[in-house]
Write a protein that holds these residues in place. Structure first.
Motif, PDB file in Angstrom:
ATOM      1  N   ALA A  86      -4.605   3.594  17.093  1.00  0.00           N
ATOM      2  CA  ALA A  86      -3.843   3.696  18.339  1.00  0.00           C
ATOM      3  C   ALA A  86      -2.393   3.237  18.198  1.00  0.00           C
ATOM      4  O   ALA A  86      -1.605   3.386  19.129  1.00  0.00           O
ATOM      5  N   SER A  87      -2.029   2.705  17.047  1.00  0.00           N
ATOM      6  CA  SER A  87      -0.686   2.155  16.862  1.00  0.00           C
ATOM      7  C   SER A  87       0.370   3.262  16.823  1.00  0.00           C
ATOM      8  O   SER A  87       0.156   4.338  16.266  1.00  0.00           O
ATOM      9  N   SER A  88       1.530   2.956  17.390  1.00  0.00           N
ATOM     10  CA  SER A  88       2.657   3.894  17.349  1.00  0.00           C
ATOM     11  C   SER A  88       3.687   3.491  16.284  1.00  0.00           C
ATOM     12  O   SER A  88       4.704   4.172  16.129  1.00  0.00           O
ATOM     13  N   TYR A  89       3.427   2.428  15.551  1.00  0.00           N
ATOM     14  CA  TYR A  89       4.336   1.970  14.502  1.00  0.00           C
ATOM     15  C   TYR A  89       4.295   2.977  13.357  1.00  0.00           C
ATOM     16  O   TYR A  89       3.222   3.306  12.841  1.00  0.00           O
ATOM     17  N   TYR A 107      -2.817   8.834   5.616  1.00  0.00           N
ATOM     18  CA  TYR A 107      -3.353   8.802   4.250  1.00  0.00           C
ATOM     19  C   TYR A 107      -4.832   8.395   4.267  1.00  0.00           C
ATOM     20  O   TYR A 107      -5.648   8.965   3.533  1.00  0.00           O
ATOM     21  N   TYR A 108      -5.157   7.439   5.099  1.00  0.00           N
ATOM     22  CA  TYR A 108      -6.532   6.929   5.194  1.00  0.00           C
ATOM     23  C   TYR A 108      -7.516   8.032   5.578  1.00  0.00           C
ATOM     24  O   TYR A 108      -8.617   8.122   5.008  1.00  0.00           O
ATOM     25  N   ILE A 151       0.840  -1.203   0.000  1.00  0.00           N
ATOM     26  CA  ILE A 151       0.000   0.000   0.000  1.00  0.00           C
ATOM     27  C   ILE A 151       0.871   1.247   0.000  1.00  0.00           C
ATOM     28  O   ILE A 151       0.641   2.196  -0.772  1.00  0.00           O
ATOM     29  N   LEU A 152       1.892   1.278   0.866  1.00  0.00           N
ATOM     30  CA  LEU A 152       2.748   2.466   0.965  1.00  0.00           C
ATOM     31  C   LEU A 152       3.546   2.693  -0.322  1.00  0.00           C
ATOM     32  O   LEU A 152       3.770   3.849  -0.719  1.00  0.00           O
ATOM     33  N   ILE A 161       2.291   2.268  10.176  1.00  0.00           N
ATOM     34  CA  ILE A 161       0.846   2.324  10.401  1.00  0.00           C
ATOM     35  C   ILE A 161       0.384   3.772  10.502  1.00  0.00           C
ATOM     36  O   ILE A 161      -0.680   4.154   9.999  1.00  0.00           O
ATOM     37  N   GLN A 162       1.190   4.616  11.153  1.00  0.00           N
ATOM     38  CA  GLN A 162       0.839   6.032  11.253  1.00  0.00           C
ATOM     39  C   GLN A 162       0.800   6.678   9.868  1.00  0.00           C
ATOM     40  O   GLN A 162      -0.082   7.501   9.585  1.00  0.00           O
TER      41      GLN A 162
END
Length: 305
Positions: free
Chosen positions: A192-195, A204-205, A167-168, A198-199
């Protein structure tokens, strides 16, 4: 006078015989209303109230009756428990804390509308404060699902790349992706993720959100042939639909390698119902160790493609 007394005695004896019934083991006195028990025997469990939710292939309605993995599990559980009533979540939700109250399946347990939840219900810390979960009986990694395209496979080969990386990469190339994420726990977990990856995904989402749930996504991408739309969801249901006709969907794990965060599905009971919790744990363990759960998975997740 003696004959009259004898007649009365014979009448009384006849009336006494009329009040006797044959129980198959000889005659005994017929039970009077006072003799009939008003409550079931203490060793007979009460009728079990089971709550679940529509989520194919775990539970769905076809030919005007319930079908799916949950039905088979409930029927098997009833062999050790007894009769049951299966009902759907009162509001069609799994359960979250909203306006000082629990909704969904969790709310049904908390408010004594059900005894046990048997569904694709995820174990979470906040839910554990109000209900008791059994040991997990099913694990579900997150996945990315989209239409199969030759161009996509050429640009983003699946070997070695996770769904997240793919996706990225496509975003970095300027592809106008639209992302749907199953609302609820999956969306909240990612938010809630700090990765950092994922951020990046969630940033983008928020600007390119495809506002629809899983049930709406599949007909949408097929009708519109939208190759820029992707869905992030629990893998078992995504794989189930991808492995069904017309076999035009592709599923990739969201995370690659050995790092595979998984949502865990478990039975849930009202907090403090230790007897039912123990039965649920024993039953879940028997399902897994006997190989029956694997057989049920093969039955309901059988690939057509």
């Amino acid at each position: 006078m003696r004959s009259l007394l004898l007649l009365f005695a014979l009448l009384a004896l006849a009336l006494a015989e009329d009040k006797k019934v044959d129980n198959g083991e000889g005659y005994q006195e017929e039970a009077t209303p006072e003799d009939v028990p008003t409550e079931p025997p203490q060793d007979q469990p009460p009728r079990l109230r089971v709550v679940s939710i529509i989520s194919e292939p775990f539970l769905f309605i076809r030919d005007n009756r319930y079908q799916g993995l949950v039905v088979d599990i409930v029927n098997r559980f009833s062999q050790s428990w007894g009769d049951f009533d299966l009902a759907l979540s009162s509001d069609g939700q799994y359960g979250k804390y909203v306006n000082s109250a629990w909704d969904g399946i969790i709310g049904d347990l908390v408010n004594d509308r059900a005894d046990i939840a048997i569904a694709d219900l995820t174990v979470t810390l906040d839910r554990q404060t109000v209900v008791d979960f059994s040991a997990p009986f099913f694990q579900a990694p997150l996945s990315v699902v989209q239409l199969k395209t030759r161009d996509y496979n050429a640009d983003c080969p699946s070997s070695g790349e996770s769904g997240l990386d793919e996706i990225l990469i496509r975003i970095a190339k300027g592809e106008p992706l639209k992302i749907a994420i199953e609302s609820g726990l999956t969306e909240r977990t990612l938010q809630a993720s700090s990765y950092y990856k994922i951020q990046m995904l969630m940033d983008y989402y928020e600007k390119n959100k495809l506002d629809m749930n899983e049930a709406e996504f599949y007909p949408y991408v097929r009708e519109k042939q939208d190759f820029h739309a992707v869905l992030i969801n629990e893998m078992p249901t995504s794989q189930y639909f991808a492995d069904s006709q017309p076999c035009d969907l592709q599923v990739t794990k969201l995370f690659g390698g050995s790092f595979q965060p998984r949502e865990q599905f478990a039975f849930a009971v009202k907090k403090g119902n230790n007897m039912l919790l123990q039965k649920a744990n024993d039953f879940g363990n028997e399902l897994k160790t006997s190989g029956k759960l694997m057989q049920l998975e093969e039955k309901w997740f059988n690939a057509e493609c």
